[in-house]
Design an enzyme around this catalytic site. Structure first.
Site, PDB file in Angstrom:
ATOM      1  N   SER A   1       0.850  -1.188   0.000  1.00  0.00           N
ATOM      2  CA  SER A   1       0.000   0.000   0.000  1.00  0.00           C
ATOM      3  C   SER A   1       0.886   1.238   0.000  1.00  0.00           C
ATOM      4  CB  SER A   1      -0.900   0.028   1.243  1.00  0.00           C
ATOM      5  OG  SER A   1      -1.525   1.296   1.401  1.00  0.00           O
TER       6      SER A   1
ATOM      7  N   TYR B   1      -2.757  -1.131  10.055  1.00  0.00           N
ATOM      8  CA  TYR B   1      -2.694  -1.594   8.662  1.00  0.00           C
ATOM      9  C   TYR B   1      -1.450  -1.045   7.970  1.00  0.00           C
ATOM     10  CZ  TYR B   1      -3.919  -1.753   3.684  1.00  0.00           C
ATOM     11  OH  TYR B   1      -3.898  -1.939   2.317  1.00  0.00           O
TER      12      TYR B   1
ATOM     13  N   LYS C   1       1.727  -3.224   6.322  1.00  0.00           N
ATOM     14  CA  LYS C   1       2.120  -3.108   4.924  1.00  0.00           C
ATOM     15  C   LYS C   1       3.558  -2.615   4.787  1.00  0.00           C
ATOM     16  CE  LYS C   1      -1.584  -4.480   2.721  1.00  0.00           C
ATOM     17  NZ  LYS C   1      -1.545  -5.747   1.944  1.00  0.00           N
TER      18      LYS C   1
END
Length: 268
Positions: free
Chosen positions: A144, A157, A161
């Site tokens: 991401s 998150y 990533k």
């Protein structure tokens, strides 16, 4: 352009919708044999049914799931040449976006890392021996842009990533000399179910801004993220980059990160 993928054996995780579904479709169109991994199938995946596609109903958040998926691939097609670690996003039962660091508990962090980092680690660990046995292979990890441009939103998150992006580079150094190329694709905001489904990110942002879902998707998010193109990324645009990276046409590309982000990062 022929991507020289005919007969190559591919495993795609998170394949029932969004980027995973688009990647599965694209690899099939290029002649690959594909094992599509997801907890359950979908109408889109069912439409692709044929002799070159096998669905593996596996829960990748379970520690044994990734290894089972790789074994499923070896049994179905006799080996493995391509691994696309696409599964990620909110773990089952979680909703994103989360606002602020204090909004995530230890259990939230554990679940996020299990699904977004450890599932890929386990899949790669199981895949590498099969690839080495066939003289090499190609791995693409879907990360991401927020791995490199974090914000006080979805902190768990973003951290998971970032770990995946770092892992890619380490693996490329270790296994590149043995014929396994490892690259990262880092999407920006992609028009997938994560954004568009009922109760998804668009609805959460709409509730905070007083706007409707369509306005969030078409106007608020592109403006909020300063997207150069003025729109969210389409899943097929990610899949096209993945297909090129796993192709022998990219034989000298490894340890690289490709941002497909509508201009979000504004890279030089």
């Amino acid at each position: 352009m022929d991507l020289q993928l005919s007969g190559r054996i591919a495993l795609v995780t998170g394949a029932s919708q969004g980027v995973g579904l688009a990647t599965t479709r694209t690899l099939l169109q290029e002649g690959a044999l594909v094992v599509a991994v997801s907890r359950r199938t979908s109408p889109g995946l069912d439409e692709l049914a044929g002799p070159n596609l096998v669905h593996a109903p596996v829960d990748l958040a379970h520690p044994e799931g990734p290894g089972v998926a790789v074994a499923y691939t070896a049994e179905a097609f006799g080996g493995l040449d391509i691994l696309v670690n696409n599964a990620g996003g909110p773990p089952p039962g979680a909703q994103l976006p989360r606002f602020g660091f204090l909004s995530a508990t230890d259990e939230d962090w554990r679940a996020m890392f299990e699904f977004n980092l450890f599932s890929a680690v386990r899949a790669i660990r199981a895949a590498i021996p099969l690839m080495l046995a066939r003289g090499g292979g190609a791995i693409v990890n879907i990360s991401s842009v927020n791995a490199r441009k974090p914000a006080p939103m979805n902190v768990d998150y973003n951290a998971a990533k970032a770990g995946l992006t770092n892992l890619t580079k380490a693996l490329s150094e270790e296994y590149g000399p043995q014929g396994i190329r490892v690259n990262t694709v880092s999407p920006g905001p992609v028009r997938t179910a994560w954004w568009t489904e009922e109760g998804g990110a668009a609805d959460i942002i709409a509730a905070r801004t007083g706007a409707d879902r369509d306005t969030v998707l078409d106007k608020i998010v592109p403006e909020m993220m300063n997207l150069t193109t003025g729109r969210l990324v389409e899943p097929q645009e990610i899949a096209d980059v993945v297909a090129l990276l796993v192709s022998p046409r990219s034989a000298s590309t490894t340890g690289a990160e490709f941002s497909v982000d509508a201009g979000f990062l504004k890279e030089p």
